[in-house]
Design an enzyme around this catalytic site. Structure first.
Site, PDB file in Angstrom:
ATOM      1  N   CYS A 104       0.777  -1.235   0.000  1.00  0.00           N
ATOM      2  CA  CYS A 104       0.000   0.000   0.000  1.00  0.00           C
ATOM      3  C   CYS A 104       0.809   1.286   0.000  1.00  0.00           C
ATOM      4  O   CYS A 104       2.024   1.276  -0.055  1.00  0.00           O
ATOM      5  CB  CYS A 104      -0.855   0.020   1.261  1.00  0.00           C
ATOM      6  SG  CYS A 104      -1.010  -1.586   2.004  1.00  0.00           S
ATOM      7  N   ASN A 335       1.628  -0.760   5.748  1.00  0.00           N
ATOM      8  CA  ASN A 335       2.040  -0.987   4.365  1.00  0.00           C
ATOM      9  C   ASN A 335       3.119  -2.043   4.409  1.00  0.00           C
ATOM     10  O   ASN A 335       4.215  -1.792   4.880  1.00  0.00           O
ATOM     11  CB  ASN A 335       2.588   0.318   3.786  1.00  0.00           C
ATOM     12  CG  ASN A 335       3.357   0.089   2.496  1.00  0.00           C
ATOM     13  OD1 ASN A 335       3.316  -0.988   1.928  1.00  0.00           O
ATOM     14  ND2 ASN A 335       4.064   1.094   2.044  1.00  0.00           N
ATOM     15  N   GLY A 336       2.807  -3.243   3.942  1.00  0.00           N
ATOM     16  CA  GLY A 336       3.830  -4.283   3.964  1.00  0.00           C
ATOM     17  C   GLY A 336       3.230  -5.661   4.017  1.00  0.00           C
ATOM     18  O   GLY A 336       2.089  -5.874   3.647  1.00  0.00           O
ATOM     19  N   MET A 582      21.878 -28.052 -12.798  1.00  0.00           N
ATOM     20  CA  MET A 582      20.923 -28.709 -13.710  1.00  0.00           C
ATOM     21  C   MET A 582      19.524 -28.951 -13.152  1.00  0.00           C
ATOM     22  O   MET A 582      18.674 -29.425 -13.862  1.00  0.00           O
ATOM     23  CB  MET A 582      21.469 -30.052 -14.234  1.00  0.00           C
ATOM     24  CG  MET A 582      22.413 -29.920 -15.396  1.00  0.00           C
ATOM     25  SD  MET A 582      22.087 -28.625 -16.601  1.00  0.00           S
ATOM     26  CE  MET A 582      20.621 -29.145 -17.393  1.00  0.00           C
ATOM     27  N   GLU A1002      20.358 -13.179 -17.823  1.00  0.00           N
ATOM     28  CA  GLU A1002      20.920 -11.975 -17.224  1.00  0.00           C
ATOM     29  C   GLU A1002      22.270 -11.657 -17.864  1.00  0.00           C
ATOM     30  O   GLU A1002      23.007 -12.557 -18.204  1.00  0.00           O
ATOM     31  CB  GLU A1002      21.109 -12.215 -15.723  1.00  0.00           C
ATOM     32  CG  GLU A1002      21.654 -11.014 -15.020  1.00  0.00           C
ATOM     33  CD  GLU A1002      21.509 -11.098 -13.499  1.00  0.00           C
ATOM     34  OE1 GLU A1002      21.564 -10.055 -12.870  1.00  0.00           O
ATOM     35  OE2 GLU A1002      21.354 -12.200 -12.965  1.00  0.00           O
ATOM     36  N   LYS A1070      16.197 -22.132  -7.819  1.00  0.00           N
ATOM     37  CA  LYS A1070      16.563 -21.550  -6.521  1.00  0.00           C
ATOM     38  C   LYS A1070      15.721 -20.307  -6.239  1.00  0.00           C
ATOM     39  O   LYS A1070      16.258 -19.205  -6.146  1.00  0.00           O
ATOM     40  CB  LYS A1070      18.053 -21.239  -6.455  1.00  0.00           C
ATOM     41  CG  LYS A1070      18.598 -20.538  -7.677  1.00  0.00           C
ATOM     42  CD  LYS A1070      20.061 -20.179  -7.530  1.00  0.00           C
ATOM     43  CE  LYS A1070      20.584 -19.616  -8.822  1.00  0.00           C
ATOM     44  NZ  LYS A1070      22.016 -19.439  -8.848  1.00  0.00           N
TER      45      LYS A1070
END
Length: 1620
Positions: A104, A335-336, A582, A1002, A1070
């Site tokens: 929020c 807020n959280g 893998m 990335e 992960k």
């Protein structure tokens, strides 16, 4: 839909299926896709001329979804009907918790003279309007997720009403006002009012009157209107009490009694008290923030006055938000996200029996329960605060108890405020922290304040004016304030608090508040006298058992040789968790034919989107593994006896440690043995043993034991007495004690052979154990160290030499580090909060097991019963007694593939068959590959399903062609770095040939790949000489370009050259973790693409910098749409329970595509426990996402993409039937281009050059683009064949059609109790076909400030013809990502560095988030005012200057001028800010230079280049993970050194002339551009100030001229800025 709800998006049309109402086929309806766009007057003004040609119709879609929202609420009511159970202790259920999550924008305004005015209320409503983008809108784009306002009670206003009604004026001191949501239906409403009146009368309160709250109902959005309650106020007189506290307590008791009285009613959930108080009142609802003041007519009345107001705008990730869940709550605006909520609720419930206080006069029973699992986390935190405050605590004290700061190793607190440390130490053992990102605003009517969580992961800015107003808000610029009146500007940092005492007119900043609270009682004396520390006990120096006995014990308890060699021995030798690669391709434990330990049925949960993961390595200062053992007293009564506990520094005990605990007379420890007896048969034996164990635990606690040790140690193993799985024993005892109100009286410790890996420790602690003694694992470490093989290896220098004690110490260290990592994935900082928080999902255990031992955890597919579990346990146990047991441990093959071991779906045979098919282009070979897959053992959930059809087969010729099917295929985000350049480019070329999409992963992309090849001869091209099999016209660009948390290589040109931009929130192998590219894989080529140095490791942080909450992710989506309005933005999530709710939030955040990855995705390198034990199967994640989006009317907004272990056409069709539009292949694409599954990617030694950066190995790369093209065409043909058999002509017709699936008739080895109904359930299909959804226009940001700038003819001319232009523009906080689009236009035309013109822009006002993002050379922007978070995010060049306005009432260098996370991932440019910055300044900065006058915590985190100068104070943890670049920090009062993270950087004075020159010239530029008085003073007395600067130097910069004085002689003449 009124015309205004069309505003932001004129472009987007959705056609609906023509129906009788909309018979013509030209009917379109508009949907405002900017769920986060501020619909202010100003926006609409800009819009004229944009959307003239549109007419609007209510969409059938929004009709459906709103009807569904009503049905949903009814479903909730049915749950609540069983009245007696309401009062029984109810364990928190994860399903309930997951369906309600929110984030929020919040703030408060307070007048310190306590003078009420209507202006305060008006300003709060204006601020709410400016928070619109921090909230969400429902599918009807008009129902907000909720907004509200808390103020003091406007007595004058109510007295006018009383006079009209002929009532006497209210007696302020003795009157309470209730703001109530009542049932819609009249009869129910009357019943509800009757109950309320009866209870008030019974309590002796006089009802003075009821008032209908006047509202403007037509203004409410459609969905919200259907659930809109009847809103009334009740006025009651409390004559018997005089003190405010007693009156508030009486009203609290009345409210609790009413809640209990209505719990059993059919309309029980429709009655809700927004507030019932003598001090405060809350107006709230399921409304967009700008509508709140128009809906409640009271708020427009000039007589409605208040000295303060708290306002709140909710963004619920769930889209069927409910009216009562709007905020503020009764005390708090939050807020959280509370990550530990399930544990917090369970512990609060366990506390109910012990909570007593004299103020309640024995009425404690009447005010239970204190929590409600069906409420939101905010509502529950509010309830916990409320019970503390009503029992006599101040609001500040209550929040310090519930949300403590990271007080350990805190330089300021330990030196100046030791009493605050004592306070936290005292309460640490009393109340587990409510852990998670949180900005909390609170008020009881007398004090109003705000505090931030220990990580500071929510923005909070505050300012005070000369006319005595204090403001706190999530953003600056939300309220118009005369800057000349501002006397103080700051921000709340991690764990900080600010409180305004309205009665005395004082503002207390952080340490003053805390000092006042902690000085009330002698906490230090109490803790010193009663808290006992368990001293470290030495490890044993020889083995306890003979080798043969060790082996038998390992066999009995289910160890495999992999567990011993790859896990335990590797941890003992290296001191860290082993890495592998893998991904996880073995069957889920419940589907496997082999026995598994119970832990393998549990998958760790992790944070994504709604809350951030944290970084245990670089931000460990907020984390702690300390545990308190012993009874937790009554938290409402203070006293020394509550502190009587034992503290363990971490939860791993050695044998000596557990013996020490046994001697503690105060704890009265009791050992409970955990075995079950099978002499009378297996049936029922395990269950009976568990009941007996729980009874024994119950007796022990009632007899005064404060420590239960559950132990499976025995002098000799008996064949008929197998051990109960220890996790089952711990869970069952924990739950039994909770439900009997005894859990606070004792701690549980596991003394067990059945625990050796980090995941297993986490499971035991997560289900209630405070500590674990892994005696067999320690014995295994000792045995390993003493073995001849180990001794020889150490002698030859093959492995590091360690002593026997050191080996055990290493093992413990590795377990502790692994635990920190598991906690951090969920964003949890404290083990004490993780304990009992059940942050797991279960795959494969039946209801009876879950209900007894793991109550409240999600187990979607059900599974094993107690008897089946007993048999599985027994199958390990018997191995210890059989004659033919070999002399060594069996290798189950769970980690590495081996013949005869567990089945791996990526096995050598499979890759051989595939290579044959694609290289020989042989259909028969592909058929053999298909057959191999069809005959494999059951491996994944979809293997339990098959297709059925109600249609006759059709000829394949009538099915859509393969060329159109392959366009739905994508490859996974594999980074260039993890895999070789050859592989990366071959995959991209193949995908471009078939019209599919490859993913850059990335790390940026080489621009040489963005142009089609024209120079190919015989399959070779001089442009890409390392590839073969090329054709003219091939292009190696990746259509999907990834933006991950490391931001490596993300430049403006990279972004504008993408068809799609993918935000990677989590990775299947992960989830919740960051990664690291080891230095040996960072070649010169990769370093160039990533703007870093060759050979220096590159850290990718966990995803928590600008994607750490739903509104921040929405902001990043906005930023990417801003720079490249033509690229669709996708968000990559990983399957877990609750993902549907998260995906709804992402869809409302304006994403175009949502990708769901399964837990079985591949990886270049990851800890074994992450590969094996985190994330869920994509079948469940996809089903939940698809169905939740349909439920919420959001499915048409997004393309759904799925990936994780896809291998064939069957997989594609299964995914399609479950709702996916597009299909991702990762590992298989690598196998098709040559990977042989050697599973050594993490070593850089790939034998075929697929996953290596070594030149000689890359030369062996066998793949050509054609192989992958062949593979995808075969898959598409397979899809066509199955479609023809089912009688369907195109994929569109089966997407989301789960009715085409049925369970296969197949019997599993372990259990016949799997339940697939969830996968087969259906909630209907979207109103558009998959192709229509995929062909939609890119979602837009609506009209933005940059459009106005770009429409200016002078700016156009300057960009077109490289001229210079100057322009001044007004800006406010809703203008987000300003300059991003301008930069995109320039990048598109000139690339990152080609623009020779100059665009000079001056902005006046408060800039919204991401000001100056992705800036490009040639753009110089100046902001006169202030800015919010993310200034200069991803900037590649140019200059940003931020200075305050001319006339100000505060000192610039003491005020915060820019927000958190500025310069994130910048690759160039300069920024000068006259004032302080927030947390994480220059995080992951590659090359930018910056000067600021102070920063928050974590400055220069993960920096890899550039230069940062700070002319003022910094926060903690400076330079964590900083591997490149330089920083110069001014330290005037000698407090800097303890704040620096010394893991990597070295700290020195500025001695090198080049360094001095660099520093001085940057300060000179800063003074010239900002007029900084601080900078001027430094330059004036340079000789005095230079020695006060520290220079931070990472190893990679040590030999640069700036850092090394030795360079002087060689480079005196010309000093170059080496860092630039």
């Amino acid at each position: 839909m009124a015309m205004k709800s069309l505003s932001p998006v004129p472009k987007l049309l959705l056609s609906t299926t023509p129906s009788s109402v909309l018979s013509s086929d030209k009917n379109f309806f508009f949907v405002d896709f900017v769920g986060l766009y501020c619909k202010s007057k100003r926006t609409r003004r800009r819009l004229r001329g944009h959307s003239s040609s549109s007419t609007s119709r209510a969409s059938p879609l929004s009709r459906i979804s709103s009807v569904r929202a009503v049905i949903d609420l009814e479903r909730v009511h049915d749950k609540d009907l069983s009245s007696p159970s309401y009062l029984k202790p109810q364990v928190a259920n994860l399903e309930d918790i997951l369906s309600e999550r929110g984030a929020c924008g919040v703030g408060f305004i307070a007048n310190l003279d306590n003078i009420p005015s209507h202006g305060v209320v008006k300003d709060a409503l204006i601020a709410l309007g400016c928070m619109e983008h921090r909230g969400g809108c429902g599918a009807d784009n008009d129902s907000g997720d909720g907004s509200g306002l808390m103020s003091s009670i406007p007595w004058d206003f109510f007295n006018v009403w009383a006079k009209e009604q002929g009532l006497a004026p209210f007696d302020k001191l003795h009157t309470g006002v209730g703001m109530i949501f009542l049932p819609q239906e009249d009869t129910y409403m009357q019943e509800a009012k009757q109950v309320i009146e009866n209870i008030f009368e019974k309590e002796g309160l006089e009802i003075l009157g009821w008032r209908d709250v006047p509202v403007n109902a037509p203004i409410v959005g459609k969905n919200a209107r259907e659930t809109m309650p009847n809103i009334q106020q009740v006025f009651v007189k409390i004559a018997k009490d005089d003190s405010t506290d007693d009156i508030e307590r009486e009203l609290y008791i009345c409210r609790k009694l009413i809640e209990r009285a209505v719990a059993a009613e059919t309309w029980g959930t429709e009655l809700y008290f927004c507030s019932l108080s003598n001090q405060t009142i809350v107006y709230k609802g399921m409304l967009r923030s700008e509508v709140l003041g128009l809906f409640y007519l009271d708020l427009q009345n000039e007589l409605y006055t208040s000295p303060f107001a708290i306002y709140h705008r909710r963004y619920s990730t769930n889209t069927s938000p409910r009216w009562p869940l709007a905020q503020p709550m009764r005390f708090l605006g939050h807020n959280g996200e509370i990550n530990t909520i399930q544990g917090n609720l369970n512990w609060m419930q366990s506390r109910e029996a012990s909570l007593k206080s004299s103020v309640w006069n024995g009425r404690e029973n009447e005010i239970r329960p204190f929590g409600n699992p069906r409420g939101s986390d905010s509502a529950n935190l509010d309830s916990a605060a409320e019970i503390l405050i009503r029992s006599g605590r101040t609001p500040e004290e209550a929040l310090m108890i519930l949300v403590p700061e990271a007080y350990k190793n805190h330089p300021t607190l330990s030196i100046k405020y030791p009493e605050v440390l004592d306070f936290y130490d005292y309460y640490k053992g009393q109340m587990e922290a409510w852990d998670g990102p949180a900005l909390l605003l609170f008020s009881d009517g007398k004090t109003v304040g705000a505090c931030l969580d220990r990580n500071g992961l929510r923005p909070a800015r505050y300012w005070r004016t000369s006319d005595n107003f204090v403001y706190v808000a999530s953003e600056v610029g939300v309220v118009p304030v005369d800057e000349a009146k501002v006397t103080m500007k700051g921000r709340l940092g991690p764990g900080m608090m600010i409180a305004a005492d309205l009665v005395n007119g004082q503002v207390y900043e952080n340490t003053e508040v805390k000092k006042r609270v902690s000085s009330l009682y002698p906490y230090g004396k109490w803790t010193k006298e009663n808290l006992r520390f368990l001293k470290p006990v030495n490890f044993k120096s020889s083995t306890v058992m003979e080798n043969e006995e060790i082996l038998r014990t390992q066999q009995a308890f289910g160890y495999s040789s992999e567990d011993v060699q790859m896990v335990i021995e590797s941890m003992a030798s290296q001191g860290k968790e082993p890495t592998f690669c893998m991904g996880d391709d073995i069957p889920l434990a419940g589907l496997s034919q082999r026995p598994h330990m119970l832990y393998d049925y549990f998958k760790q949960r992790f944070a994504q989107v709604t809350n951030p993961a944290i970084d245990p390595l670089r931000e460990g200062l907020v984390m702690s593994l300390e545990v308190n053992i012993g009874k937790r007293g009554n938290i409402l009564e203070l006293g020394p006896e509550n502190a009587s506990q034992v503290i363990l520094s971490n939860p791993v005990l050695n044998e000596g440690g557990i013996e020490e605990l046994m001697k503690d007379t105060y704890l009265k420890p009791k050992v409970l043995s955990t075995f079950f007896d099978i002499r009378k048969g297996v049936e029922g034996s395990l269950q009976k043993a568990l009941y007996n164990l729980c009874e024994a635990a119950d007796d022990a606690v009632r007899s005064g034991s404060q420590l239960l040790i559950l132990s499976d140690r025995t002098d000799s193993l008996e064949p008929t007495r197998p051990a109960i799985p220890i996790m089952l024993a711990v869970g069952a005892v924990h739950q039994h004690l909770i439900q009997n109100g005894l859990r606070m009286s004792a701690s549980i410790v596991a003394d067990t052979a059945q625990c050796f890996s980090t995941h297993q420790f986490a499971c035991l602690i997560g289900y209630g154990a405070s500590a674990v003694c892994p005696y067999l694992a320690l014995e295994t470490c000792r045995q390993w160290r003493l073995s001849n093989k180990t001794v020889a290896l150490m002698r030859n220098g093959k492995i590091p030499t360690v002593t026997i004690e050191q080996a055990q110490k290493n093992y413990t260290k590795a377990v502790n580090a692994g635990l920190l990592k598991i906690l951090s994935k969920m964003g949890i900082s404290l083990l004490s909060s993780y304990c009992g928080a059940q942050i797991f999902e279960i795959y494969g255990l039946g209801k009876e097991v879950v209900d007894l031992a793991f109550t409240g955890s999600v187990s979607k597919i059900s599974g094993l019963t107690f008897d089946e579990l007993a048999r599985e346990t027994l199958s390990f146990w018997v191995k210890a007694f059989s004659e033919d047991t070999t002399k060594r441990l069996e290798n189950f093959g769970f980690i590495q593939f081996r013949p005869g071991g567990e089945y791996h779906s990526n096995n050598p045979e499979m890759s051989k068959l595939l290579h044959k098919a694609v290289r020989e282009k042989s259909e028969t070979a592909y058929a053999v590959y298909q057959q191999h897959l069809a005959n494999r053992p059951v491996n994944v959930l979809r293997d339990l399903l098959e297709f059925k059809s109600d249609r006759a087969p059709i000829p394949v010729g009538k099915v859509e062609p393969a060329v159109s099917i392959v366009q739905r295929f994508c490859t996974g985000g594999m980074s260039l770095g993890a895999i070789s350049r050859e592989t990366h480019e071959a995959i991209a070329i193949a995908m471009n040939r078939i019209g599919g999409k490859s993913n850059s992963g990335e790390g940026g992309e080489d621009p040489i790949r963005w142009k089609p090849l024209t120079d190919v001869v015989d399959g070779y091209s001089p442009t890409l000489p390392h590839l073969k099999g090329l054709q003219n016209g091939d292009i190696a660009t990746s259509a999907i370009k990834q933006v991950a948390s490391g931001r490596f290589g993300v430049t403006p040109t990279f972004l504008v050259n993408a068809d799609q931009l993918e935000i990677k929130v989590a990775q299947g192998a992960k989830p919740g973790e960051g990664g690291q590219l080891p230095g040996k894989k960072v070649s010169a080529y990769i370093a160039r693409l990533r703007s870093s140095k060759p050979g220096v490791p590159l850290i990718s942080p966990p995803p928590h910098h600008d994607i750490y909450s739903i509104e921040d992710l929405a902001q990043l989506i906005f930023d990417l749409h801003q720079i490249n309005p033509n690229a669709k933005v996708s968000v990559k999530l990983v399957a877990e329970a609750g993902i549907g709710t998260v995906a709804s939030g992402v869809a409302k955040g304006n994403a175009d595509i949502i990708q769901i990855s399964g837990h079985d995705g591949g990886t270049g390198a990851s800890p074994i426990s992450s590969i094996k034990h985190a994330g869920g199967p994509w079948e469940l994640g996809l089903t939940e996402t698809h169905q939740t989006l349909i439920d919420n009317g959001l499915r048409e907004r997004v393309i759904l993409r799925v990936d994780g272990g896809l291998k064939s056409g069957v997989d594609v069709l299964m995914a399609a039937a479950m709702g996916a539009d597009e299909y991702g292949f990762g590992s298989l694409a690598m196998i098709a281009t040559g990977c042989v599954m050697a599973r050594i990617c993490h070593t850089n030694n790939c034998p075929v050059g697929v996953a290596s950066q070594r030149e000689e190995l890359r030369a062996r790369f066998p793949g050509v683009p054609g192989d992958l093209v062949n593979y995808f065409l075969y898959v598409a043909e397979e899809v066509r064949g199955i479609l023809a058999q089912l009688g369907y002509s195109k994929l569109d017709d089966i997407i989301g059609r789960t009715e085409l699936l049925k369970p296969r008739d197949i019997s599993l080895v372990k259990t016949q109790h799997l339940d697939l109904s969830y996968l087969l359930s259906s909630v209907g299909v979207p109103s558009m076909s998959s192709t229509e959804i995929r062909k939609q226009e890119v979602h837009t940001n609506g009209p933005v400030l940059d459009d106005d700038i770009l429409e200016d003819p002078l700016v156009k001319d300057a960009i077109e013809n490289e001229k210079v232009v100057d322009k001044t523009v007004k800006i406010c906080n809703i203008d987000r990502a300003a300059c991003g689009r301008v930069a995109g236009v320039i990048a598109n035309k000139y690339g990152d560095t080609g623009f020779a013109g100059q665009v000079n822009l001056t902005f006046l006002g408060s800039a919204g988030q991401s000001f100056g993002c992705f800036l490009i050379p040639g753009m110089n922007i100046r902001l006169i005012g202030e800015a919010n978070d993310y200034v200069g995010k991803g900037m590649a060049g140019g200059e940003i200057v931020v200075t305050p306005v001319d006339k100000i009432g505060f000192v610039p260098e003491e005020a915060t001028i820019v927000g958190n996370t500025c310069l994130y991932g910048a690759t160039g440019g300069q920024i000068f800010a006259r004032g302080k910055a927030g947390e994480r300044f220059a995080v992951r900065n590659s090359l930018a230079e910056a000067v600021v006058e102070g920063t928050g915590d974590h400055c220069c985190e993960y920096m890899t280049g550039g230069c940062v100068v700070v002319l003022g104070k910094v926060g903690r943890n400076v330079a964590a993970g900083m591997t490149g670049g330089l920083a110069y920090l001014l330290d005037e009062d000698d407090t800097l050194l303890p704040k620096i993270n010394r893991e990597i950087v070295k700290i020195q004075r500025v001695t090198a002339p080049a360094g001095e020159l660099q520093l001085k010239s940057l300060i000179e530029a800063h003074v010239e551009k900002t007029g900084s008085s601080k900078g001027e003073a430094i330059l004036k007395e340079w000789e005095k100030y230079l020695p006060l600067f520290w220079q931070l130097v990472p190893p990679s910069e040590e030999d640069t001229p700036e850092a090394s004085a030795a360079y002087v002689r060689t480079a005196t003449g010309e000093v170059t800025f080496q860092s630039a």
